[in-house]
Design a protein around this motif. Structure first.
Motif, short mmCIF file in Angstrom:
data_model
loop_
_atom_site.label_atom_id
_atom_site.label_comp_id
_atom_site.label_asym_id
_atom_site.label_seq_id
_atom_site.Cartn_x
_atom_site.Cartn_y
_atom_site.Cartn_z
N ASP A 118 -2.24 6.20 5.47
CA ASP A 118 -2.68 5.82 4.14
C ASP A 118 -3.81 4.79 4.21
O ASP A 118 -4.82 4.91 3.52
CB ASP A 118 -1.50 5.27 3.34
N THR A 167 3.22 6.97 8.03
CA THR A 167 2.76 7.19 6.66
C THR A 167 1.85 6.06 6.21
O THR A 167 0.77 6.30 5.66
CB THR A 167 3.97 7.32 5.71
N GLN A 185 7.89 5.85 8.49
CA GLN A 185 7.27 4.98 7.49
C GLN A 185 5.98 4.37 8.02
O GLN A 185 4.98 4.29 7.30
CB GLN A 185 8.25 3.87 7.09
N THR A 211 6.66 10.19 4.41
CA THR A 211 7.55 9.77 3.34
C THR A 211 6.92 9.82 1.95
O THR A 211 7.63 9.68 0.96
CB THR A 211 8.07 8.35 3.59
N ARG A 212 5.60 10.00 1.86
CA ARG A 212 4.95 10.02 0.55
C ARG A 212 4.04 11.24 0.43
O ARG A 212 3.21 11.51 1.31
CB ARG A 212 4.14 8.75 0.33
#
Length: 113
Positions: free
Chosen positions: A27, A23, A20, A68-69
């Motif tokens: 981002d 990610t 996480q 995760t995305r």
């Protein structure tokens, strides 16, 4: 897992936390956390950028299995990784910022170079 730091968590929780954080870091491009977490996150983030530089179906699937995305994977492969095409590693920088007031943990800022 790249390092041997346990970060006070069982393996499954530690792995989920690192996924996480990598990610979120990719981002936003910048993250402030403890020095030990930065040292664990940086190699994983660099590996994701290296996968983005390859830009094959297998590398995209490998990145999707870790991050995760899906929108972050698309961002890494289309925007972030092409910017590092001339660079052979060393995509992140850790800058120490001092201690945290609450518990005295040593903090740092992790950012993309």
């Amino acid at each position: 897992m790249p390092g041997t730091r346990k970060l006070g968590k069982p393996t499954d929780q530690r792995r989920a936390m690192l996924r996480q954080q990598v990610t979120d870091f990719l981002d936003k491009g910048k993250m402030e956390t403890t020095v030990t977490r930065c040292k664990e996150i940086a190699p994983l983030a660099e590996k994701m950028i290296t996968l983005g530089k390859k830009n094959t179906l297998a590398s995209r699937r490998s990145a999707l299995s870790f991050m995760t995305r899906e929108d972050v994977v698309t961002k890494v492969f289309s925007e972030t990784a092409p910017g590092y095409s001339e660079r052979n590693g060393g995509y992140t920088r850790i800058t120490r910022t001092g201690t945290r007031r609450g518990d005295g943990a040593e903090c740092a800022v992790l950012e993309l170079v």
